[in-house]
Enzyme design. Structure first.
Site, PDB file in Angstrom:
ATOM      1  N   ASP A 175      -5.502  -2.482  -3.117  1.00  0.00           N
ATOM      2  CA  ASP A 175      -4.576  -1.575  -3.788  1.00  0.00           C
ATOM      3  C   ASP A 175      -3.908  -2.303  -4.962  1.00  0.00           C
ATOM      4  O   ASP A 175      -3.773  -1.753  -6.062  1.00  0.00           O
ATOM      5  CB  ASP A 175      -3.496  -1.082  -2.812  1.00  0.00           C
ATOM      6  CG  ASP A 175      -4.084  -0.526  -1.517  1.00  0.00           C
ATOM      7  OD1 ASP A 175      -5.011  -1.146  -0.971  1.00  0.00           O
ATOM      8  OD2 ASP A 175      -3.612   0.521  -1.037  1.00  0.00           O
ATOM      9  N   HIS A 210       1.186   6.292  -2.102  1.00  0.00           N
ATOM     10  CA  HIS A 210       0.178   5.238  -2.210  1.00  0.00           C
ATOM     11  C   HIS A 210      -0.224   5.172  -3.678  1.00  0.00           C
ATOM     12  O   HIS A 210      -0.736   6.143  -4.197  1.00  0.00           O
ATOM     13  CB  HIS A 210      -1.041   5.688  -1.406  1.00  0.00           C
ATOM     14  CG  HIS A 210      -1.418   4.804  -0.291  1.00  0.00           C
ATOM     15  ND1 HIS A 210      -0.659   4.678   0.843  1.00  0.00           N
ATOM     16  CD2 HIS A 210      -2.496   3.988  -0.116  1.00  0.00           C
ATOM     17  CE1 HIS A 210      -1.278   3.828   1.666  1.00  0.00           C
ATOM     18  NE2 HIS A 210      -2.375   3.395   1.100  1.00  0.00           N
ATOM     19  N   ASP A 221       0.837  -1.203   0.000  1.00  0.00           N
ATOM     20  CA  ASP A 221       0.000   0.000   0.000  1.00  0.00           C
ATOM     21  C   ASP A 221       0.869   1.249   0.000  1.00  0.00           C
ATOM     22  O   ASP A 221       0.598   2.221  -0.679  1.00  0.00           O
ATOM     23  CB  ASP A 221      -0.936   0.009   1.220  1.00  0.00           C
ATOM     24  CG  ASP A 221      -0.202  -0.191   2.541  1.00  0.00           C
ATOM     25  OD1 ASP A 221       0.932  -0.694   2.543  1.00  0.00           O
ATOM     26  OD2 ASP A 221      -0.766   0.176   3.593  1.00  0.00           O
ATOM     27  N   ARG A 276       5.105   3.969   6.460  1.00  0.00           N
ATOM     28  CA  ARG A 276       4.599   3.889   7.835  1.00  0.00           C
ATOM     29  C   ARG A 276       4.608   2.432   8.318  1.00  0.00           C
ATOM     30  O   ARG A 276       5.160   1.554   7.654  1.00  0.00           O
ATOM     31  CB  ARG A 276       3.195   4.498   7.917  1.00  0.00           C
ATOM     32  CG  ARG A 276       2.128   3.724   7.175  1.00  0.00           C
ATOM     33  CD  ARG A 276       0.775   4.427   7.310  1.00  0.00           C
ATOM     34  NE  ARG A 276      -0.256   3.719   6.587  1.00  0.00           N
ATOM     35  CZ  ARG A 276      -1.186   4.327   5.854  1.00  0.00           C
ATOM     36  NH1 ARG A 276      -1.203   5.634   5.728  1.00  0.00           N
ATOM     37  NH2 ARG A 276      -2.103   3.606   5.250  1.00  0.00           N
ATOM     38  N   ASP A 277       3.970   2.181   9.453  1.00  0.00           N
ATOM     39  CA  ASP A 277       4.012   0.828  10.015  1.00  0.00           C
ATOM     40  C   ASP A 277       2.989  -0.079   9.334  1.00  0.00           C
ATOM     41  O   ASP A 277       2.179  -0.735   9.991  1.00  0.00           O
ATOM     42  CB  ASP A 277       3.786   0.900  11.535  1.00  0.00           C
ATOM     43  CG  ASP A 277       2.549   1.717  11.891  1.00  0.00           C
ATOM     44  OD1 ASP A 277       1.900   2.250  10.972  1.00  0.00           O
ATOM     45  OD2 ASP A 277       2.232   1.826  13.090  1.00  0.00           O
ATOM     46  N   GLU A 278       3.017  -0.093   7.988  1.00  0.00           N
ATOM     47  CA  GLU A 278       2.202  -1.029   7.217  1.00  0.00           C
ATOM     48  C   GLU A 278       3.108  -1.684   6.179  1.00  0.00           C
ATOM     49  O   GLU A 278       3.628  -2.746   6.402  1.00  0.00           O
ATOM     50  CB  GLU A 278       1.001  -0.332   6.571  1.00  0.00           C
ATOM     51  CG  GLU A 278      -0.055   0.020   7.603  1.00  0.00           C
ATOM     52  CD  GLU A 278      -1.440   0.271   7.026  1.00  0.00           C
ATOM     53  OE1 GLU A 278      -2.006  -0.614   6.375  1.00  0.00           O
ATOM     54  OE2 GLU A 278      -1.954   1.381   7.250  1.00  0.00           O
ATOM     55  N   GLU A 322      -2.182   9.047  -0.819  1.00  0.00           N
ATOM     56  CA  GLU A 322      -3.230   8.122  -0.371  1.00  0.00           C
ATOM     57  C   GLU A 322      -4.615   8.750  -0.496  1.00  0.00           C
ATOM     58  O   GLU A 322      -5.547   8.124  -0.982  1.00  0.00           O
ATOM     59  CB  GLU A 322      -2.970   7.750   1.096  1.00  0.00           C
ATOM     60  CG  GLU A 322      -4.015   6.839   1.691  1.00  0.00           C
ATOM     61  CD  GLU A 322      -3.571   6.248   3.007  1.00  0.00           C
ATOM     62  OE1 GLU A 322      -2.736   6.879   3.681  1.00  0.00           O
ATOM     63  OE2 GLU A 322      -4.042   5.152   3.359  1.00  0.00           O
ATOM     64  N   TRP A 342     -11.258  -6.045  -2.503  1.00  0.00           N
ATOM     65  CA  TRP A 342      -9.941  -6.433  -1.979  1.00  0.00           C
ATOM     66  C   TRP A 342      -9.744  -7.927  -2.315  1.00  0.00           C
ATOM     67  O   TRP A 342      -8.818  -8.280  -3.032  1.00  0.00           O
ATOM     68  CB  TRP A 342      -9.854  -6.147  -0.476  1.00  0.00           C
ATOM     69  CG  TRP A 342      -9.351  -4.763  -0.179  1.00  0.00           C
ATOM     70  CD1 TRP A 342      -8.150  -4.438   0.372  1.00  0.00           C
ATOM     71  CD2 TRP A 342     -10.012  -3.512  -0.433  1.00  0.00           C
ATOM     72  NE1 TRP A 342      -8.027  -3.068   0.464  1.00  0.00           N
ATOM     73  CE2 TRP A 342      -9.144  -2.479  -0.011  1.00  0.00           C
ATOM     74  CE3 TRP A 342     -11.242  -3.157  -0.977  1.00  0.00           C
ATOM     75  CZ2 TRP A 342      -9.480  -1.123  -0.125  1.00  0.00           C
ATOM     76  CZ3 TRP A 342     -11.570  -1.809  -1.090  1.00  0.00           C
ATOM     77  CH2 TRP A 342     -10.702  -0.820  -0.674  1.00  0.00           C
TER      78      TRP A 342
HETATM   79  C1  BGC Z   1      -4.086   0.872   3.633  1.00  0.00           C
HETATM   80  C2  BGC Z   1      -4.902   0.921   2.365  1.00  0.00           C
HETATM   81  C3  BGC Z   1      -5.778  -0.284   2.423  1.00  0.00           C
HETATM   82  C4  BGC Z   1      -6.733  -0.001   3.557  1.00  0.00           C
HETATM   83  C5  BGC Z   1      -7.871  -0.930   3.705  1.00  0.00           C
HETATM   84  C6  BGC Z   1      -5.030   1.108   4.769  1.00  0.00           C
HETATM   85  O1  BGC Z   1      -4.443   1.197   5.998  1.00  0.00           O
HETATM   86  O2  BGC Z   1      -3.017   1.706   3.623  1.00  0.00           O
HETATM   87  O3  BGC Z   1      -4.339   1.293   1.228  1.00  0.00           O
HETATM   88  O4  BGC Z   1      -6.334  -0.727   1.258  1.00  0.00           O
HETATM   89  O5  BGC Z   1      -6.074   0.194   4.779  1.00  0.00           O
HETATM   90  O6  BGC Z   1      -8.943  -0.259   3.410  1.00  0.00           O
END
Ligand code: BGC
Length: 746
Positions: free
Chosen positions: A347, A651, A334, A338-340, A630, A402
């Protein structure tokens, strides 16, 4: 390789990096030596201090429990006369912080390595050396390493022998597979474009481009001196360094210098950034030339080029390319900062067509799709994030658009490359996903009552709302239909009898039309079907009369032909009602321009493309973006930020507009899988001045160039030798042409 051969450090080193070593001395008559290595964590392999291969961050990121890649190197020459094999390792994705999980909570609570040297001799004999208690474990200068939090390396720290490695049976739960994906490699190297002292007095270097990777520093300094850098994507409206959008990811890189001239860079961590702040630097004067930002991403061959006479559109295209570079770092993420940095499936689905125009992404997706299959649940569900296992697991939703990654990505790749293995490898998964949709909720042919992400970040539910206004049941049922149609097409391409799925698609379509539509239009609103624990409808707005709802109905073919005009008229009204702008989020945005163009309203599509007010693609461009944001308005009109909790400046989802640039503006589209047949249907617009577009396809290089001279448009279209294309121009001219370069005007 054998999953039973993992070894670990004899002492708990936490997040410090250590080196596993042994000397290998082949007998005479060595014909070939190979070294295979993997880690639960990250590794780099060396022989006598020389790194093997050009990859970084190995073994990459996979659903490790279901497929941990090992990498194999030819080490015949370096080992011919014997050598010291070392495998340097660190926690990485598998052990470090990941998603919502703390250090040690994702796949394993410590890292471990597994290596195998195979020595093949001229006499046909073979010798195998595997990781075991004979390997020694040494400290390294890297005292802390984490994907999210950065790295601390102290070159004054003495290198110590910690003892002999311990066999590590925790490795047995991992399934070892030979490398499937592209190498992750260092790509572009960018010099700083500016040195800024912020109002707060911070010393900041601007690399001029948001990216994923790390900073390399070539510097000497004095023994014991420190350098500490932190990272940021943007400065705030006062011009100060801004890191709040990184949330818990600390992104700190620290070095203790030892007084020798060295090249410093992280080994097992990466950052998403445009700026660095020097929190510690030994000299008053910062030697800018000592710093380079290195973009790190999967090794992909560039296939698409698109240039116009309009600088803002060129910047938008550029931002999308950099969005892909930053987020195709082994898995489609995504965001990279950050912490993802997770494999969010929505995405990935939204962007994959654009991605496949820009780059050859076959190998990249072959690898990731293996994980989508592996992580698919028994009941066919595909969660919001893949790899699912090992990190946020239960918290991720099973959401329409998704989970549909399971059907859309394989089909889009087949469409672009004509490689049927994308279908044969994935048809079972595609069917299972449709089976899940079929069984989800109380209605047989609708998907009602799910907990979805909806038209994520759409603008029709008011400002600063996450799930847009479009009824999520409508989105889910529309995607149920679309995915079923893709299963039918995939099965047919493979020669399977798809009667069952054709009938299912017909039933879903009928049920959709009966429940969600009346008089050829979506109904205005719908009853709540999913409630929070407090009894509030989870899907707050549940509207049917939205831009996204109409776009899905038109694009997926949920309407009858005679209903199209009415739906398009309504869509145009909704655009007008929003002051000539779109309201779409993640779900509607990839299709809206295609729908307008297909309905003959290319002018309105262009109006949206050229729009500069929020929400629009050019809003971020005119606000200085170098990658996609984003939110449409991650940076608000007043200079404040959308939020601190979810606001990435890298993003790629809205970059999906590029497939419209290639496919409609330049007009290059496959008409049969893999460009076995294709169309070139340019849609010139004077505001662009000219377009030069080239695409390397399976059929060869296709080019569509056009330019304005006064009001006349001149075209130059190249069809590769041996191919055939149907060329259609706005004048009404249409012809099927063989290989050659053709000129037209009109
Ligand atoms: C992500 C998105 C992802 C979403 C889910 C977010 O935290 O960064 O891009 O699809 O969560 O809706």
């Amino acid at each position: 390789m054998n999953a039973g051969n993992f070894i670990k450090s004899p002492v708990d080193v936490g997040a410090a990096s250590v080196s596993f070593e042994r000397t290998v001395t082949p007998k005479s008559g060595l014909q070939r030596a190979t070294l295979s290595v993997t880690a639960i964590g990250l590794f780099e392999a060396y022989i006598d201090g020389k790194k093997q291969g050009t990859g970084v961050l190995m073994p990459g990121y996979t659903a490790y429990d279901k497929g941990l890649q090992y990498f194999t190197y030819d080490v015949t020459e370096p080992l011919r006369a014997g050598g010291r094999v070392s495998v340097v390792a660190a926690p990485g994705w598998a052990v470090g912080s990941l998603g919502w999980k703390e250090y040690g909570k994702s796949y394993n609570d410590h890292y471990a390595v597994n290596a195998e040297v195979v020595l093949a001799y001229a006499d046909g004999t073979e010798e195998k050396i595997v990781t075991d208690g004979a390997w020694e474990v040494y400290t390294t200068p890297t005292l802390f390493s984490d994907i999210y939090h950065g790295e601390t390396t102290d070159y004054t720290a003495p290198i110590k022998l910690l003892g002999n490695a311990l066999p590590d049976p925790t490795g047995e739960k991992f399934l070892l597979v030979a490398q499937r994906g592209e190498d992750i490699v260092e790509n572009e190297r960018l010099a700083p474009v500016a040195y800024i002292v912020t109002p707060k007095g911070e010393r900041v270097l601007d690399f001029g481009q948001n990216l994923a990777g790390y900073v390399e520093m070539t510097y000497e300094g004095k023994r014991g001196e420190c350098v500490k850098m932190t990272f940021a994507e943007v400065l705030d409206k006062e011009g100060n360094f801004y890191t709040e959008n990184y949330r818990s990811a600390r992104n700190e890189v620290c070095y203790v210098l030892d007084g020798t001239k060295r090249v410093y860079k992280p080994r097992f961590s990466f950052q998403g950034f445009r700026y660095i702040r020097l929190d510690a630097f030994p000299a008053e004067e910062v030697p800018l030339d000592a710093f380079r930002a290195i973009a790190v991403h999967s090794n992909m061959r560039r296939t698409g080029r698109f240039v116009t006479g309009n600088e803002k559109i060129n910047q938008l295209y550029h931002n999308t390319i950099w969005g892909q570079k930053s987020n195709y770092l082994d898995i489609p993420t995504d965001c990279p900062q950050r912490d993802e940095r997770l494999g969010w499936t929505g995405d990935a689905q939204v962007f994959c067509r654009t991605a496949a125009y820009n780059y050859d992404v076959r190998k990249f997706f072959k690898k990731w799709l293996a994980d989508v299959r592996a992580d698919q649940m028994e009941n066919g569900a595909v969660k919001g994030v893949v790899p699912t296992s090992g990190q946020i697991g239960p918290e991720t939703r099973i959401s329409a658009a998704w989970g549909d990654v399971a059907t859309i990505v394989p089909f889009e790749l087949y469409r672009m490359y004509g490689d049927k293995s994308f279908l044969s490898d994935n048809l079972e998964m595609m069917k299972k996903w449709v089976g899940y949709q079929h069984n989800a909720g109380p209605e047989e042919f609708l998907w009602l009552g799910g907990k979805h992400y909806g038209d994520w970040l759409a603008m029709d539910a008011g400002p600063d709302v996450y799930v847009g206004a479009t009824c999520t049941d409508l989105i889910a049922s529309a995607f149920f239909y679309y995915s079923t149609c893709l299963v039918v097409k995939a099965g047919e391409a493979l020669g399977e009898d798809m009667t069952e799925y054709r009938t299912l698609a017909g039933n879903v379509r009928r049920a959709f039309r009966a429940y969600f539509m009346e008089n050829g239009l979506p109904k205005a609103e719908f009853p709540a079907t999913f409630f929070t624990a407090a009894g509030k409808p989870y899907d707050e707005f549940r509207r049917g009369m939205t831009q996204t709802a109409i776009v899905l109905i038109l694009h997926f073919g949920l309407c009858e032909e005679e209903e199209r005009a009415g739906l398009v008229a309504k869509l145009l009204d909704l655009i007008k009602d929003f002051d000539g702008r779109m309201t779409t989020g993640f779900v509607g945005t990839p299709y809206i321009l295609h729908v307008l163009n297909a309905a003959g309203h290319t002018d309105v599509a262009y109006q949206l493309l050229f729009e500069e007010r929020n929400p629009s693609w050019l809003y971020s461009v005119t606000h200085g973006a170098t990658t996609m944001w984003e939110h449409w308005n991650s940076l608000k009109e007043d200079g404040s930020f959308w939020s601190t909790s979810m606001n990435s400046f890298n993003h790629y989802a809205y970059g999906s507009v590029c497939d419209w640039l290639y496919g409609v503006v330049a007009g290059i589209m496959p008409d049969a899988p893999g460009f076995a047949r294709f169309t070139v249907t340019p849609h010139p617009d004077k505001r662009l001045g000219f377009v030069n577009c080239a695409l390397d396809t399976e059929a060869g290089r296709v080019e569509s160039n056009w330019y304005y001279k006064g009001d006349v448009v001149y075209y130059e279209i190249t069809v590769p030798a041996g191919a055939e294309a149907t060329v259609t121009l706005p004048s009404g001219y249409t012809a099927t042409l063989g290989g050659g370069t053709y000129h037209f005007s009109g």
